[in-house]
Scaffold this motif. Structure first.
Motif, mmCIF file in Angstrom:
data_model
loop_
_atom_site.group_PDB
_atom_site.id
_atom_site.type_symbol
_atom_site.label_atom_id
_atom_site.label_comp_id
_atom_site.label_asym_id
_atom_site.label_seq_id
_atom_site.Cartn_x
_atom_site.Cartn_y
_atom_site.Cartn_z
ATOM 1 N N ALA A 134 42.643 41.176 33.016
ATOM 2 C CA ALA A 134 43.468 42.174 33.713
ATOM 3 C C ALA A 134 43.368 43.541 33.035
ATOM 4 O O ALA A 134 43.277 44.573 33.703
ATOM 5 N N ALA A 135 43.369 43.550 31.687
ATOM 6 C CA ALA A 135 43.260 44.829 30.966
ATOM 7 C C ALA A 135 41.908 45.478 31.222
ATOM 8 O O ALA A 135 41.824 46.692 31.451
ATOM 9 N N LEU A 136 40.840 44.692 31.201
ATOM 10 C CA LEU A 136 39.514 45.252 31.475
ATOM 11 C C LEU A 136 39.393 45.744 32.915
ATOM 12 O O LEU A 136 38.778 46.791 33.175
ATOM 13 N N LEU A 170 41.231 49.030 33.073
ATOM 14 C CA LEU A 170 40.404 50.093 32.483
ATOM 15 C C LEU A 170 39.277 50.497 33.417
ATOM 16 O O LEU A 170 38.959 51.687 33.539
ATOM 17 N N ALA A 171 38.671 49.525 34.085
ATOM 18 C CA ALA A 171 37.593 49.838 35.030
ATOM 19 C C ALA A 171 38.108 50.654 36.202
ATOM 20 O O ALA A 171 37.466 51.619 36.631
ATOM 21 N N ALA A 219 36.229 59.039 37.374
ATOM 22 C CA ALA A 219 34.900 59.441 37.833
ATOM 23 C C ALA A 219 34.959 60.020 39.235
ATOM 24 O O ALA A 219 34.279 61.001 39.545
ATOM 25 N N ALA A 220 35.793 59.447 40.105
ATOM 26 C CA ALA A 220 35.926 59.979 41.467
ATOM 27 C C ALA A 220 36.529 61.377 41.438
ATOM 28 O O ALA A 220 36.140 62.247 42.222
#
Length: 194
Positions: A72-74, A77-78, A85-86
């Protein structure tokens, strides 16, 4: 780009650089050639360090909560990275400009079209394209000009600044209008005879 967005970008890049630099230096200190060259006062990792031993691995296996938490943390972060980035990719294209009275606006597309038409009227310009970017209080006009083969960039830029850009600045006053002018040239077509 706004000052807040620019500041957030710099802080994000600085934090990422510090984390990568510290972790890279720590990992490099465990390698014998680097370890021998480091001053004695600097902390270093042991060359025989085991990052995940059997005992620790067994303890982690006993707890079933950590794999979903890590995933869930990863994932979070993604998603945050993709949102960031958007926001960087977003063009910042301006839709309309509010004028002095409430409810009265000027279409940014209409202003860009008028600027492009005035730029095409300049001697030596074959084609012109204008995009308005930025925020309503601080505008940026990205002007792309295709010059005729005999067109002089210096003369075109002088006339463009005197007429087209000055008129656009007067129309958008008291806002700041910055202009970014890019030149390309139209080449002669080679005629072939048979």
């Amino acid at each position: 780009m706004s000052r807040i967005r620019s500041g957030v970008n710099r802080v994000t890049l600085l934090c990422a650089a510090v984390v990568l630099l510290v972790s890279g230096a720590a990992l490099a200190s465990a390698v014998a050639p680097v370890r021998e060259r480091l001053p004695a006062a600097l902390p270093r990792l042991g060359a025989d360090r085991v990052w995940l031993g059997r005992e620790m691995l067994g303890r982690w296996r006993d707890h079933g909560w950590w794999p979903p938490v890590v995933i869930a943390a990863l994932a979070l972060l993604a998603v945050l990275f993709l949102c960031w980035a958007a926001a960087q990719i977003r063009t910042g294209r301006l839709r309309e400009l509010p004028l002095g009275q409430p409810g009265i606006t000027l279409s940014a597309t209409a202003l860009a079209s008028a600027m492009a038409e005035r730029a095409r009227a300049v001697d030596g310009v074959a084609r012109a394209h204008v995009r308005l970017l930025g925020r309503p209080r601080r505008l940026r006009a990205r002007i792309t000009l295709v010059l005729e083969p005999d067109g002089s960039p210096e003369a075109v830029l002088r006339e463009l600044a005197r007429d087209t850009i000055a008129e656009a600045r007067a129309a958008t006053a008291p806002r700041v209008l910055e202009a970014d002018v890019r030149f390309t040239t139209r080449r002669h077509r080679v005629r072939r005879t048979h």
